[in-house]
Design a protein around this motif. Structure first.
Motif, PDB file in Angstrom:
ATOM      1  N   PRO A   1       0.821  -1.219   0.000  1.00 14.45           N
ATOM      2  CA  PRO A   1       0.000   0.000   0.000  1.00 14.45           C
ATOM      3  C   PRO A   1       0.857   1.272   0.000  1.00 14.45           C
ATOM      4  CG  PRO A   1       0.089  -0.927   2.183  1.00 14.45           C
ATOM      5  CD  PRO A   1       0.844  -1.874   1.302  1.00 14.45           C
ATOM      6  N   VAL A   2       0.315   2.302  -0.608  1.00  9.99           N
ATOM      7  CA  VAL A   2       0.952   3.627  -0.601  1.00  9.99           C
ATOM      8  C   VAL A   2      -0.074   4.590  -0.026  1.00  9.99           C
ATOM      9  CG1 VAL A   2       1.917   5.468  -1.999  1.00  9.99           C
ATOM     10  CG2 VAL A   2       2.332   3.105  -2.629  1.00  9.99           C
ATOM     11  N   GLY A   3       0.257   5.221   1.081  1.00 12.02           N
ATOM     12  CA  GLY A   3      -0.720   6.079   1.740  1.00 12.02           C
ATOM     13  C   GLY A   3      -0.595   7.544   1.397  1.00 12.02           C
ATOM     14  N   PHE A   4       0.277   7.860   0.433  1.00 14.88           N
ATOM     15  CA  PHE A   4       0.494   9.269   0.114  1.00 14.88           C
ATOM     16  C   PHE A   4      -0.732   9.881  -0.528  1.00 14.88           C
ATOM     17  CE2 PHE A   4       5.089   7.979  -0.358  1.00 14.88           C
ATOM     18  CZ  PHE A   4       5.459   8.573   0.821  1.00 14.88           C
ATOM     19  N   TYR A   5      -0.861  11.205  -0.343  1.00 11.49           N
ATOM     20  CA  TYR A   5      -1.852  11.931  -1.116  1.00 11.49           C
ATOM     21  C   TYR A   5      -1.154  12.530  -2.322  1.00 11.49           C
ATOM     22  CZ  TYR A   5      -5.331  15.031  -2.778  1.00 11.49           C
ATOM     23  OH  TYR A   5      -6.219  15.636  -3.612  1.00 11.49           O
ATOM     24  N   THR A   6      -1.329  11.928  -3.493  1.00 12.97           N
ATOM     25  CA  THR A   6      -0.743  12.446  -4.729  1.00 12.97           C
ATOM     26  C   THR A   6      -1.847  12.558  -5.761  1.00 12.97           C
ATOM     27  OG1 THR A   6       1.243  11.213  -4.202  1.00 12.97           O
ATOM     28  CG2 THR A   6       1.115  12.139  -6.397  1.00 12.97           C
ATOM     29  N   PRO A   7      -2.360  13.770  -6.002  1.00 10.66           N
ATOM     30  CA  PRO A   7      -3.446  13.902  -6.978  1.00 10.66           C
ATOM     31  C   PRO A   7      -2.923  13.879  -8.403  1.00 10.66           C
ATOM     32  CG  PRO A   7      -2.906  16.034  -6.079  1.00 10.66           C
ATOM     33  CD  PRO A   7      -1.993  15.052  -5.406  1.00 10.66           C
ATOM     34  N   ASN A   8      -3.836  13.924  -9.324  1.00 12.00           N
ATOM     35  CA  ASN A   8      -3.514  14.023 -10.750  1.00 12.00           C
ATOM     36  C   ASN A   8      -2.642  15.242 -11.019  1.00 12.00           C
ATOM     37  OD1 ASN A   8      -4.368  15.494 -13.398  1.00 12.00           O
ATOM     38  ND2 ASN A   8      -4.698  13.325 -13.773  1.00 12.00           N
ATOM     39  N   PHE A   9      -1.818  15.166 -12.064  1.00 14.97           N
ATOM     40  CA  PHE A   9      -0.858  16.242 -12.330  1.00 14.97           C
ATOM     41  C   PHE A   9      -1.519  17.621 -12.435  1.00 14.97           C
ATOM     42  CE2 PHE A   9       1.301  18.992 -15.369  1.00 14.97           C
ATOM     43  CZ  PHE A   9       2.522  19.123 -14.744  1.00 14.97           C
ATOM     44  N   PHE A  10      -2.662  17.690 -13.112  1.00 11.25           N
ATOM     45  CA  PHE A  10      -3.292  18.997 -13.322  1.00 11.25           C
ATOM     46  C   PHE A  10      -3.851  19.553 -12.026  1.00 11.25           C
ATOM     47  CE2 PHE A  10      -3.547  16.825 -17.409  1.00 11.25           C
ATOM     48  CZ  PHE A  10      -2.714  17.671 -18.102  1.00 11.25           C
ATOM     49  N   ILE A  11      -4.387  18.645 -11.197  1.00 13.37           N
ATOM     50  CA  ILE A  11      -4.859  19.075  -9.884  1.00 13.37           C
ATOM     51  C   ILE A  11      -3.667  19.587  -9.077  1.00 13.37           C
ATOM     52  CG2 ILE A  11      -6.055  18.334  -7.798  1.00 13.37           C
ATOM     53  CD1 ILE A  11      -7.895  18.168 -10.127  1.00 13.37           C
ATOM     54  N   ARG A  12      -2.520  18.920  -9.256  1.00 10.26           N
ATOM     55  CA  ARG A  12      -1.308  19.352  -8.567  1.00 10.26           C
ATOM     56  C   ARG A  12      -0.952  20.788  -8.941  1.00 10.26           C
ATOM     57  NH1 ARG A  12       4.554  16.433  -9.564  1.00 10.26           N
ATOM     58  NH2 ARG A  12       5.813  17.797  -8.249  1.00 10.26           N
ATOM     59  N   VAL A  13      -1.049  21.094 -10.236  1.00 11.18           N
ATOM     60  CA  VAL A  13      -0.761  22.458 -10.683  1.00 11.18           C
ATOM     61  C   VAL A  13      -1.727  23.437 -10.010  1.00 11.18           C
ATOM     62  CG1 VAL A  13      -0.741  24.015 -12.667  1.00 11.18           C
ATOM     63  CG2 VAL A  13       0.171  21.719 -12.891  1.00 11.18           C
ATOM     64  N   GLY A  14      -3.004  23.071  -9.982  1.00 15.97           N
ATOM     65  CA  GLY A  14      -3.999  23.936  -9.361  1.00 15.97           C
ATOM     66  C   GLY A  14      -3.713  24.151  -7.885  1.00 15.97           C
ATOM     67  N   LEU A  15      -3.392  23.063  -7.181  1.00 17.55           N
ATOM     68  CA  LEU A  15      -3.106  23.177  -5.753  1.00 17.55           C
ATOM     69  C   LEU A  15      -1.861  24.029  -5.519  1.00 17.55           C
ATOM     70  CD1 LEU A  15      -3.871  19.580  -4.445  1.00 17.55           C
ATOM     71  CD2 LEU A  15      -5.224  21.640  -4.149  1.00 17.55           C
ATOM     72  N   PHE A  16      -0.893  23.903  -6.409  1.00 20.36           N
ATOM     73  CA  PHE A  16       0.326  24.719  -6.308  1.00 20.36           C
ATOM     74  C   PHE A  16      -0.030  26.203  -6.351  1.00 20.36           C
ATOM     75  CE2 PHE A  16       4.009  26.952  -7.885  1.00 20.36           C
ATOM     76  CZ  PHE A  16       5.078  26.307  -7.274  1.00 20.36           C
ATOM     77  N   ILE A  17      -0.827  26.579  -7.344  1.00 28.28           N
ATOM     78  CA  ILE A  17      -1.204  27.987  -7.499  1.00 28.28           C
ATOM     79  C   ILE A  17      -1.983  28.465  -6.273  1.00 28.28           C
ATOM     80  CG2 ILE A  17      -2.565  29.605  -8.892  1.00 28.28           C
ATOM     81  CD1 ILE A  17      -2.047  27.752 -11.285  1.00 28.28           C
ATOM     82  N   LEU A  18      -2.949  27.653  -5.830  1.00 27.42           N
ATOM     83  CA  LEU A  18      -3.784  28.060  -4.694  1.00 27.42           C
ATOM     84  C   LEU A  18      -2.965  28.197  -3.415  1.00 27.42           C
ATOM     85  CD1 LEU A  18      -6.993  26.024  -5.332  1.00 27.42           C
ATOM     86  CD2 LEU A  18      -6.719  28.493  -5.390  1.00 27.42           C
ATOM     87  N   THR A  19      -2.057  27.235  -3.182  1.00 20.58           N
ATOM     88  CA  THR A  19      -1.214  27.311  -1.993  1.00 20.58           C
ATOM     89  C   THR A  19      -0.408  28.600  -2.003  1.00 20.58           C
ATOM     90  OG1 THR A  19      -1.006  24.935  -2.121  1.00 20.58           O
ATOM     91  CG2 THR A  19       0.466  26.069  -0.608  1.00 20.58           C
ATOM     92  N   PHE A  20       0.080  28.933  -3.188  1.00 16.25           N
ATOM     93  CA  PHE A  20       0.853  30.165  -3.322  1.00 16.25           C
ATOM     94  C   PHE A  20      -0.012  31.380  -2.964  1.00 16.25           C
ATOM     95  CE2 PHE A  20       3.134  33.477  -5.597  1.00 16.25           C
ATOM     96  CZ  PHE A  20       4.432  33.180  -5.201  1.00 16.25           C
ATOM     97  N   ILE A  21      -1.239  31.417  -3.501  1.00 16.77           N
ATOM     98  CA  ILE A  21      -2.132  32.544  -3.217  1.00 16.77           C
ATOM     99  C   ILE A  21      -2.433  32.623  -1.719  1.00 16.77           C
ATOM    100  CG2 ILE A  21      -4.473  33.446  -3.570  1.00 16.77           C
ATOM    101  CD1 ILE A  21      -4.420  32.317  -6.362  1.00 16.77           C
ATOM    102  N   ILE A  22      -2.748  31.458  -1.125  1.00 17.82           N
ATOM    103  CA  ILE A  22      -3.111  31.451   0.293  1.00 17.82           C
ATOM    104  C   ILE A  22      -1.935  31.941   1.139  1.00 17.82           C
ATOM    105  CG2 ILE A  22      -3.728  29.982   2.242  1.00 17.82           C
ATOM    106  CD1 ILE A  22      -5.168  28.168   0.235  1.00 17.82           C
TER     107      ILE A  22
END
Lengths: 325, 386
Positions: B40-61
């Protein structure tokens, strides 16, 4: 030699004898692929050759030799198309696998030479006279025809860019990002019309199954153009009037949101969510700034923090939904 | 050492390996699912595009929280403030990774870089305020910071920063030796790069580099590039002039550096073909361009357009020849695409690149339109003169 991990998995009974054999067979006959290197080489070669020819023509414009250069470009164009015609796979409304990377780039070279040929003819001899629409219309039709006939995605995107040029705007990715061009009403409506038109084209190529794989390019350009045009329109007009644009945005975004689930595309989902966030934030911040400046700035930061956190949760949720759905 | 759960990382590597076989239909779906259940792998790793979105949002926050607190507390920047923000972001990073198990989710990527930038800015501001201006010390600080973050988070861009700042340390230290140091600079940098490349290749055999596979690829490429650049004629000459504050006509050992400039890229390609090493081949191809540009910078044998036409034709002929020659794979080399680069394919990067770079030519007809006074449809290009 097989990776010991697979032998280990086999020993644990997680991989059957047959699968292990498959893997062993693969590793024995493993090839080393230079596919991308060759592609880069072809791309560079085509670009250098056509750029060089382009410069040569314009440098020799007033000398006698320019006709020779023009002739050479014409010959290259004919030779490329003749070769491609000979080597092409038969036309089909489905996706046609290209015979080789070489084929793709020879076709590109032919197309680029055709474009410089036409452009030069118009510049020097004004073959289209003063009907400037024609001077961009004919290359566009030619590009679309080539893209469909030989099934070439790269030329299709060039055709889309030329369609925009014919309409008087520019849509290559860099120009879109720089986009200083949303400042007048006419450009706004042109962008919007083109964006919606491309979305319709994407829809038709999907649903009528005619070159279905082209629909991504249409859809991609269409989504960006339509969204950027609407958001620019929203900021262009006064507060009250701009609400109409917001409503249009909402409808389009809802439609595209549904569509991205239908296509199971993380990319279009992401794009739609991010543009929607920009539109909603635009509305929120614009409304906030009616207030006193010292309070509005604080509230704006609070809004960004809160909405950001909300959107993070939403995105994670959507990721789960699309993955399992 | 690495902050992520090591068992999960190991399982992830294994599953990636099996997934490739599964996609190529060598392993059945049932087997693949069983293996996934067993490891099992318990990491939270979303789809690449979601990753890009989360990157931008984290930056804004993160930026909004900084802005909000600055407004509330009336802080005025300065190094104390920057350092505080850096540490706060680091704590947030540690929490998301350790408690929420984020792994390459966009959130951890964004927080990592925000931390790095804040801390680097804090150091810069501190030394500026103290009027302590030392390149060597700055490079050392960046090196320690980026090395720590690389080891802890195994981020590939961060490892690039670590390598370059390490090279920077050597450069500034050697420069401080004096004229002798400046004279031997190219050789020192070459030696360092070669040593680094050798060390990285050696270390691939050991299991501790397992979790740093991406970093190792980047480090191999960059050490090959700096190895070449350190002996490139243009770099040696310009750097020597800059350090000595002279403008020279030629440099000592010019022949040696010219040989290096022109031979090394080809040697990389040849060596890469022998060793079946994609990194060597691609670095070699990239550096061929550098070699050609260096040569053109000093010897104008022919005008640009002729050079472009000739080299373009040559390159096309080589590719044509290769396609013919490798029609059936030879020496274990093929031109067929074996991997499925899903991201390249998903976004149709190739077609976008073609439309972007050929728009200058593709737009030729419209340019002529503009030159002729810009008619109804004539306003092509970004300006669009209606």
């Amino acid at each position: 030699m097989v990776n010991p991990i697979f032998e280990d998995l086999h020993a644990q009974g997680l991989i059957s004898d047959k699968s292990l054999e498959n893997i062993q067979k693969k590793e024995l006959g493993a090839f080393f692929s230079i596919h991308w290197e060759l592609k880069t080489f072809l791309y560079l070669g085509v670009m250098m050759l056509s750029t060089g020819l382009g410069i040569l023509v314009y440098k020799n414009i007033d000398s006698i030799s320019h006709q020779a250069v023009l002739g050479a470009i014409g010959l290259i164009c004919i030779a490329c198309f003749a070769w491609c015609y000979k080597n092409k796979s038969p036309f089909s409304p489905e996706k046609v696998e290209s015979p080789s990377s070489l084929f793709d780039y020879i076709l590109l070279l032919g197309t680029l030479s055709f474009l410089s040929f036409i452009g030069y003819m118009q510049f020097q001899y004004e073959v289209f006279g003063t009907r400037y629409g024609m001077a961009t219309f004919i290359p566009m039709v030619f590009l679309f025809w080539t893209a469909y006939y030989f099934d070439h995605l790269g030329i299709l995107t060039m055709a889309i860019a030329n369609l925009a040029i014919w309409m008087g705007i520019s849509v290559t990715p860099k120009n879109l990002l720089r986009s200083g061009d949303f400042s007048n009403e006419r450009a706004l409506y042109t962008y919007l019309a083109l964006g919606l038109f491309l979305l319709i084209l994407a829809y038709f190529s999907r649903s009528y199954n005619f070159k279905k794989h082209f629909s991504f390019s249409y859809h991609n350009y269409g989504v960006h153009l339509a969204f950027i045009a609407i958001i620019s329109g929203y900021f262009y007009y006064d507060y009250l009037y701009s609400l109409i644009w917001l409503a249009i945005f909402g409808m389009l975004a809802w439609f595209l949101y549904q569509n991205s689930f239908k296509q199971r595309s993380f990319y279009f989902l992401m794009i739609t969510v991010l543009y929607s966030y920009v539109a909603i934030s635009g509305f929120a911040l614009r409304s906030l700034f009616f207030m006193d400046k010292s309070i509005s700035l604080l509230l704006a930061f609070l809004y960004l923090i809160g909405s950001g956190f909300c959107l993070v949760v939403i995105l994670m949720d959507l990721n789960k939904k699309l993955k399992s759905g | 050492m690495i902050i992520y759960n090591k068992t999960w990382l190991t399982n992830l590597l294994l599953i990636d390996l099996v997934e490739k076989e599964y996609e190529a239909d060598r392993v059945s779906g049932n087997e693949f699912n069983n293996i996934k259940a067993k490891y099992p792998v318990g990491f939270y790793t979303p789809n690449f595009f979601i990753r890009v979105g989360l990157f931008i949002l984290t930056f804004i926050i993160s930026q909004s929280i900084s802005g909000f607190t600055v407004l509330l507390l009336g802080g005025s920047g300065g190094y104390v403030w920057l350092a505080c923000l850096g540490i706060l972001n680091y704590l947030a990073l540690q929490t998301t990774v350790k408690n929420k198990f984020h792994y390459r989710s966009g959130v951890d990527d964004a927080l990592l870089w925000i931390t790095f930038i804040y801390l680097a800015a804090a150091y810069y501001d501190l030394t500026n305020a103290a009027r302590f201006d030392s390149n060597l010390a700055f490079a050392t600080f960046i090196f320690i910071l980026s090395l720590y973050l690389t080891v802890r988070f195994s981020d590939l861009l961060m490892s690039l920063v670590a390598y370059l700042s390490c090279l920077g340390i050597l450069f500034f230290a050697w420069q401080n030796i004096g004229p002798w140091g400046i004279a031997t600079m190219p050789f020192t940098l070459m030696l360092f790069s070669a040593l680094m490349y050798w060390l990285i290749r050696r270390s691939l055999k050991y299991s501790f580099t397992m979790f740093y596979a991406n970093c190792m690829v980047v480090l191999q490429a960059i050490s090959l590039i700096t190895l070449y650049a350190a002996g490139n004629y243009f770099v040696v000459k310009e750097l020597g002039d800059m350090l000595n504050k002279t403008s020279s006509e030629s440099i000592p050992f010019g022949g040696l550096f010219w040989t290096w400039t022109l031979i090394v890229p080809l040697a990389y390609i040849y060596w890469g073909m022998l060793k079946r090493d994609t990194i060597l081949i691609r670095s070699g191809l990239l550096l061929c361009i550098a070699a050609a540009l260096t040569f053109r910078n000093y010897y104008h044998v022919m005008p640009l357009e002729l050079a472009l036409i000739l080299s373009g034709t040559a390159v096309l002929f080589i590719s044509w020849f290769l396609t013919k020659y490798l029609k059936d794979p030879k020496h274990g080399i093929t031109y067929q695409d074996l991997s499925n680069d899903s991201l390249m394919d998903q976004l149709k990067i190739e077609s976008l690149l073609i439309s972007e770079t050929s728009s200058g030519i593709g737009g030729a007809p419209s340019n002529t339109g503009t030159q002729m006074g810009g008619g109804k449809f004539g306003g092509g290009g970004a300006s669009g003169g209606f």
